[in-house]
Design an enzyme around this catalytic site. Structure first.
Site, PDB file in Angstrom:
ATOM      1  N   ARG A  38       3.381 -78.524  57.728  1.00  0.00           N
ATOM      2  CA  ARG A  38       4.014 -78.228  56.449  1.00  0.00           C
ATOM      3  C   ARG A  38       4.076 -76.736  56.167  1.00  0.00           C
ATOM      4  O   ARG A  38       4.622 -76.333  55.139  1.00  0.00           O
ATOM      5  CB  ARG A  38       3.186 -78.872  55.355  1.00  0.00           C
TER       6      ARG A  38
ATOM      7  N   ARG B 164      -0.332 -93.872  43.416  1.00  0.00           N
ATOM      8  CA  ARG B 164      -0.476 -92.442  43.721  1.00  0.00           C
ATOM      9  C   ARG B 164      -0.227 -91.622  42.464  1.00  0.00           C
ATOM     10  O   ARG B 164       0.886 -91.601  41.944  1.00  0.00           O
ATOM     11  CB  ARG B 164       0.518 -92.045  44.821  1.00  0.00           C
TER      12      ARG B 164
ATOM     13  N   ARG C 175       5.878 -80.137  43.895  1.00  0.00           N
ATOM     14  CA  ARG C 175       5.890 -80.444  45.337  1.00  0.00           C
ATOM     15  C   ARG C 175       7.212 -80.012  45.975  1.00  0.00           C
ATOM     16  O   ARG C 175       7.231 -79.544  47.120  1.00  0.00           O
ATOM     17  CB  ARG C 175       5.617 -81.931  45.569  1.00  0.00           C
TER      18      ARG C 175
HETATM   19  P1  ADP Z   1       4.757 -86.448  50.041  1.00  0.00           P
HETATM   20  O1  ADP Z   1       5.420 -85.883  51.257  1.00  0.00           O
HETATM   21  O2  ADP Z   1       5.479 -87.614  49.477  1.00  0.00           O
HETATM   22  O3  ADP Z   1       4.406 -85.411  49.020  1.00  0.00           O
HETATM   23  P2  ADP Z   1       2.275 -86.815  51.530  1.00  0.00           P
HETATM   24  O4  ADP Z   1       1.505 -88.078  51.536  1.00  0.00           O
HETATM   25  O5  ADP Z   1       2.818 -86.322  52.819  1.00  0.00           O
HETATM   26  O6  ADP Z   1       3.401 -87.088  50.464  1.00  0.00           O
HETATM   27  O7  ADP Z   1       1.387 -85.637  50.897  1.00  0.00           O
HETATM   28  C1  ADP Z   1       0.733 -85.760  49.651  1.00  0.00           C
HETATM   29  C2  ADP Z   1      -0.051 -84.472  49.359  1.00  0.00           C
HETATM   30  O8  ADP Z   1      -1.059 -84.282  50.361  1.00  0.00           O
HETATM   31  C3  ADP Z   1       0.768 -83.171  49.399  1.00  0.00           C
HETATM   32  O9  ADP Z   1       1.381 -82.893  48.160  1.00  0.00           O
HETATM   33  C4  ADP Z   1      -0.325 -82.144  49.764  1.00  0.00           C
HETATM   34  O10 ADP Z   1      -1.106 -81.789  48.643  1.00  0.00           O
HETATM   35  C5  ADP Z   1      -1.222 -82.915  50.711  1.00  0.00           C
HETATM   36  N1  ADP Z   1      -0.826 -82.719  52.142  1.00  0.00           N
HETATM   37  C6  ADP Z   1      -0.347 -83.681  52.984  1.00  0.00           C
HETATM   38  N2  ADP Z   1      -0.102 -83.175  54.203  1.00  0.00           N
HETATM   39  C7  ADP Z   1      -0.413 -81.849  54.134  1.00  0.00           C
HETATM   40  C8  ADP Z   1      -0.364 -80.775  55.057  1.00  0.00           C
HETATM   41  N3  ADP Z   1       0.093 -80.943  56.312  1.00  0.00           N
HETATM   42  N4  ADP Z   1      -0.763 -79.552  54.641  1.00  0.00           N
HETATM   43  C9  ADP Z   1      -1.208 -79.361  53.395  1.00  0.00           C
HETATM   44  N5  ADP Z   1      -1.277 -80.316  52.470  1.00  0.00           N
HETATM   45  C10 ADP Z   1      -0.895 -81.564  52.819  1.00  0.00           C
END
Ligand code: ADP
Length: 196
Positions: free
Chosen positions: A89, A134, A146
């Site tokens: 990310r 969630r 986000r």
């Molecule tokens: P979405 O893509 O729908 O926001 P995710 O389940 O992928 O849902 O992520 C939820 C939250 O988890 C993000 O908003 C972030 O805070 C955290 N997160 C997930 N993956 C990462 C990552 N690779 N790096 C940093 N934070 C992450």
């Protein structure tokens, strides 16, 4: 190994498509969001740290996420490949992933990006929030945050893989099955296998 990244903004359908893809291609699903939510459910120190960022719609620090991915890797050594969902990310995470895969004498085969309009994304996330439990999906301000984080920190990851000629967009609107067949078509081309 055949390693894929499913890329796209929050709500673009990465989780839905991942479930179908891992079943079809026998890959291991590595969703950092799911791993982090599991850490929170287990009340681990990592989970407690991550929760404060996630509740605000911010990214969890790179070193925390990279460490978690590294250890997940070590627990799944004998796999045909990984499907990365929600990771990398940030450009720092992408560089760390490239290094990690190189050490394991493998690499990313393709990055498939699901393209969905922001209006549709907000609708989907608020809908998901009604049933998913969630907390980050029920608050529109957190959802907007986000998107802002995605556009500032995650969009540059696309450029990282575009330069490596691994990036490809797929239309992420329409029926789940239709999107799935477009994604499979892109994967099969990469694998040079006939479609089943
Ligand atoms: P979405 O893509 O729908 O926001 P995710 O389940 O992928 O849902 O992520 C939820 C939250 O988890 C993000 O908003 C972030 O805070 C955290 N997160 C997930 N993956 C990462 C990552 N690779 N790096 C940093 N934070 C992450």
């Amino acid at each position: 190994m055949f390693n894929l990244i499913l890329f796209g903004p929050p709500g673009s359908g990465k989780g839905t498509q991942s479930d179908k893809l891992v079943e079809k291609y026998g890959l291991i699903h590595l969703s950092t969001g799911n791993l982090l939510r599991q850490e929170i459910a287990d009340k681990t120190p990592l989970g407690l740290e991550a929760k404060s960022f996630m509740d605000k719609g911010q990214l969890v620090p790179d070193e925390v996420v990279i460490g978690m991915v590294d250890s997940y890797f070590d627990h799944h050594k004998d796999t045909k490949g990984f499907l990365f969902d929600g990771f990398p990310r940030t450009v720092a995470q992408a560089e760390a992933l490239d290094k990690l895969l190189k050490l394991k004498k493998t690499e990313i085969a393709a990055v498939l990006a699901l393209e969905v309009s922001e209006e549709e994304l907000v609708k989907r996330l608020l809908n998901r929030g009604k049933t998913s439990g969630r907390s980050d999906d029920t608050n529109e301000a957190v959802i907007r945050k986000r998107f802002a984080v995605y556009s500032n920190e995650t969009t540059p990851v696309a450029e990282h893989y575009r330069k490596a000629r691994k990036f490809q967009s797929v239309k992420g609107e329409g029926s789940v099955d239709h999107i799935f067949s477009s994604v499979c078509e892109a994967i099969d081309k990469k694998m040079r296998l006939p479609r089943v």
